[in-house]
Design an enzyme around this catalytic site. Structure first.
Site, PDB file in Angstrom:
ATOM      1  CE  LYS A  52      -3.788  -2.529   2.175  1.00 32.82           C
ATOM      2  NZ  LYS A  52      -4.508  -3.217   3.208  1.00 32.82           N
ATOM      3  CD  GLN A  96      -3.672  -4.833   6.427  1.00 31.06           C
ATOM      4  OE1 GLN A  96      -3.390  -4.035   5.629  1.00 31.06           O
ATOM      5  NE2 GLN A  96      -4.059  -5.953   5.980  1.00 31.06           N
ATOM      6  CG  ASP A 119      -9.934  -0.957   3.967  1.00 26.23           C
ATOM      7  OD1 ASP A 119      -9.398  -1.188   2.892  1.00 26.23           O
ATOM      8  OD2 ASP A 119      -9.287  -0.971   5.058  1.00 26.23           O
TER       9      ASP A 119
END
Length: 278
Positions: A52, A96, A119
């Site tokens: 990322k 995460q 997300d």
């Protein structure tokens, strides 16, 4: 010969397009920042976080890394997210997953502002998706739509079967395919006659979480097969939910593992970061 859908090439194309957009935004004095929070040092999570960061660097997005001890309390993590919610120069927040057992993932997802939920996991983002309003879409399903469209695969009017009903892939995938005017069946562990259900599909999306479970017996001749799974086999080689060698002769198009759906997830995350500025 089945068309092999190249997720690496399509994700590279999307990243190039985003790089141009970011350059234009910078010229207007707008810089995009993504805050990435990792709790503990799970090796798989570290790989994802590094990928990322690399993608951010390539596109021109500033990434702020928060690498926290596994022992951090839920209260401290919530406080950090609340601070980032308030910061005007932070546009996206990504935590995460998975998180350590003592932290409630659901609570953490709900703490992230829906305006910064790149997300697409916040209940408000999911609700907006369900009723067709604007909001962030979960990255893997959004990436699959791009894979199909950019490979010239017609979705409207097609029969689609999604195997798996997770909140991150299965459910949003079904809704996105409906939005594209497919007729959708979501199958799962309690589905009766799973092979027969799958054999109806013009587009079969496997997000079942079992290595090589989907064999040629599940696939209608000429179907498009999208493999969301990622596992390591007994020889430590990457494989998906689909038995690629067995399925390939029966389908018109298929995604490989690796190099299919995987690279698209990060490309769509970057897309969500660029959208967050608007």
């Amino acid at each position: 010969m089945a068309q092999v859908i190249d997720g690496k090439a399509i994700s590279a194309q999307i990243k190039e397009e985003l790089k141009e957009k970011v350059a234009k935004l910078k010229a207007e004095g707008k810089e995009i920042s993504l805050a990435v929070i990792q709790v503990g040092n799970d090796p798989a999570s570290s790989v994802y976080v590094n990928n990322k960061k690399k993608a951010c660097e390539f596109i021109g997005i500033r990434s702020l890394a928060y690498e926290l001890e596994e022992s951090i309390s839920e209260k401290e993590l919530v406080e950090l997210i609340e601070q980032l919610n308030e910061k005007e120069d932070v546009h996206g927040i990504l935590v995460q997953l998975p998180l350590p057992a003592h932290i409630d993932e659901d609570k953490i997802i709900k703490t992230i502002s829906p305006l910064k939920d790149v997300d697409g996991f916040h209940p408000q983002s999911v609700g907006a998706l369900c009723i067709g309003q604007k909001g962030f879409v979960s990255c893997t399903p959004a990436g699959i739509i791009q894979l199909l469209k950019r490979s010239g695969i017609e979705i409207a009017g097609k029969e689609c079967v999604v195997i798996g009903r997770s909140n991150i892939v299965g459910k949003p995938m079904g809704i996105l395919m409906l939005r594209e005017n497919a007729t959708v069946t979501i199958a799962h562990s309690k589905t009766k006659n799973l092979k027969e259900v799958c054999k109806r599909a013009d587009i079969l999306i496997a997000a079942v979480g079992k290595p090589k479970m989907i064999t040629g017996e599940y696939v209608k001749e000429g179907a498009v097969v999208i493999d969301v799974g990622i596992h390591r086999n007994e020889n430590n080689k990457l494989c998906g939910d689909v038995d690629y060698e067995d399925v390939y002769p029966h389908c018109s198009a298929i995604t490989p593992v690796p190099g299919g759906v995987g690279p698209m997830t990060i490309a769509m995350l970057m897309n969500n970061c660029v959208e967050s500025v608007q």
